[in-house]
Motif scaffolding. Structure first.
Motif, PDB file in Angstrom:
ATOM      1  N   ARG A  11     -31.754  13.293  15.801  1.00 53.40           N
ATOM      2  CA  ARG A  11     -32.593  13.316  16.997  1.00 53.40           C
ATOM      3  C   ARG A  11     -33.643  14.265  17.204  1.00 53.40           C
ATOM      4  O   ARG A  11     -35.003  14.106  17.420  1.00 53.40           O
TER       5      ARG A  11
ATOM      6  N   TYR B 265     -25.750  13.305  14.839  1.00 52.54           N
ATOM      7  CA  TYR B 265     -26.663  12.705  15.908  1.00 52.54           C
ATOM      8  C   TYR B 265     -27.824  13.600  16.433  1.00 52.54           C
ATOM      9  O   TYR B 265     -29.050  13.161  16.494  1.00 52.54           O
ATOM     10  N   ARG B 266     -27.428  14.968  16.846  1.00 49.94           N
ATOM     11  CA  ARG B 266     -28.455  15.896  17.271  1.00 49.94           C
ATOM     12  C   ARG B 266     -29.277  16.074  16.106  1.00 49.94           C
ATOM     13  O   ARG B 266     -30.850  16.428  16.436  1.00 49.94           O
TER      14      ARG B 266
ATOM     15  N   ASP C 173     -21.385  14.010  16.447  1.00 51.82           N
ATOM     16  CA  ASP C 173     -22.263  14.591  17.516  1.00 51.82           C
ATOM     17  C   ASP C 173     -23.386  15.252  16.484  1.00 51.82           C
ATOM     18  O   ASP C 173     -24.557  15.366  16.836  1.00 51.82           O
TER      19      ASP C 173
ATOM     20  N   ARG D 228     -35.262   5.942  17.677  1.00 54.32           N
ATOM     21  CA  ARG D 228     -34.382   6.377  18.518  1.00 54.32           C
ATOM     22  C   ARG D 228     -33.193   5.434  19.044  1.00 54.32           C
ATOM     23  O   ARG D 228     -31.953   5.765  19.430  1.00 54.32           O
ATOM     24  N   GLN D 229     -33.828   4.241  19.481  1.00 54.75           N
ATOM     25  CA  GLN D 229     -32.577   3.317  19.934  1.00 54.75           C
ATOM     26  C   GLN D 229     -31.769   2.938  18.796  1.00 54.75           C
ATOM     27  O   GLN D 229     -30.505   2.829  19.437  1.00 54.75           O
TER      28      GLN D 229
ATOM     29  N   LEU E 163     -30.831   4.781  16.483  1.00 50.18           N
ATOM     30  CA  LEU E 163     -29.791   6.049  16.179  1.00 50.18           C
ATOM     31  C   LEU E 163     -28.992   6.322  17.598  1.00 50.18           C
ATOM     32  O   LEU E 163     -27.624   6.447  17.433  1.00 50.18           O
ATOM     33  N   ASP E 164     -29.369   5.928  18.733  1.00 51.28           N
ATOM     34  CA  ASP E 164     -28.461   5.794  19.948  1.00 51.28           C
ATOM     35  C   ASP E 164     -27.349   4.791  19.763  1.00 51.28           C
ATOM     36  O   ASP E 164     -26.011   5.078  20.096  1.00 51.28           O
ATOM     37  N   GLU E 165     -27.730   3.797  19.198  1.00 51.85           N
ATOM     38  CA  GLU E 165     -26.626   2.507  19.022  1.00 51.85           C
ATOM     39  C   GLU E 165     -25.640   3.173  17.889  1.00 51.85           C
ATOM     40  O   GLU E 165     -24.447   2.836  18.238  1.00 51.85           O
ATOM     41  N   ARG E 166     -26.179   3.791  16.823  1.00 49.17           N
ATOM     42  CA  ARG E 166     -25.056   4.035  16.053  1.00 49.17           C
ATOM     43  C   ARG E 166     -24.208   5.075  16.251  1.00 49.17           C
ATOM     44  O   ARG E 166     -23.115   5.113  15.970  1.00 49.17           O
ATOM     45  N   TYR E 167     -24.702   6.021  17.214  1.00 50.60           N
ATOM     46  CA  TYR E 167     -23.887   6.989  18.021  1.00 50.60           C
ATOM     47  C   TYR E 167     -22.823   6.509  18.859  1.00 50.60           C
ATOM     48  O   TYR E 167     -21.693   6.857  18.854  1.00 50.60           O
ATOM     49  N   ALA E 168     -23.518   5.445  19.526  1.00 48.02           N
ATOM     50  CA  ALA E 168     -22.306   4.915  20.539  1.00 48.02           C
ATOM     51  C   ALA E 168     -21.287   4.002  19.867  1.00 48.02           C
ATOM     52  O   ALA E 168     -20.265   3.932  20.232  1.00 48.02           O
TER      53      ALA E 168
END
Length: 76
Positions: free
Chosen positions: A72, A68-69, A65, A51-52, A54-59
């Motif tokens: 997730r 990402y969803r 979007d 999850r971290q 994934l969040d970093e790649r999205y950021a």
């Protein structure tokens, strides 16, 4: 007395002393560089969760979007 047989080895000890001094100087330099304020103050990264990552790649904008969803939701 020694008929000059040891004269060929005369250069070994001074050379070893110089090499030792150079190594000590380099070690002192490296230790002082790591203690400078602001020198690599990032925390040591431990194991990261999916999850971290994934969040970093999205950021960073590597995924959009929708992707990402979807990812997730797959992780949960």
């Amino acid at each position: 007395m020694m008929d000059g047989s040891m004269m060929g080895w005369f250069w070994v000890w001074p050379t070893l002393v110089v090499i030792g001094l150079v190594l000590l100087g380099y070690l002192a330099y490296r230790l002082t560089q790591n203690r400078r304020p602001g020198a690599d103050t990032a925390p040591v990264a431990g194991p990261t969760s999916a999850r971290q990552i994934l969040d970093e790649r999205y950021a960073r904008g590597e995924i959009n979007d929708e992707e990402y969803r979807q990812r997730r939701d797959t992780l949960t």
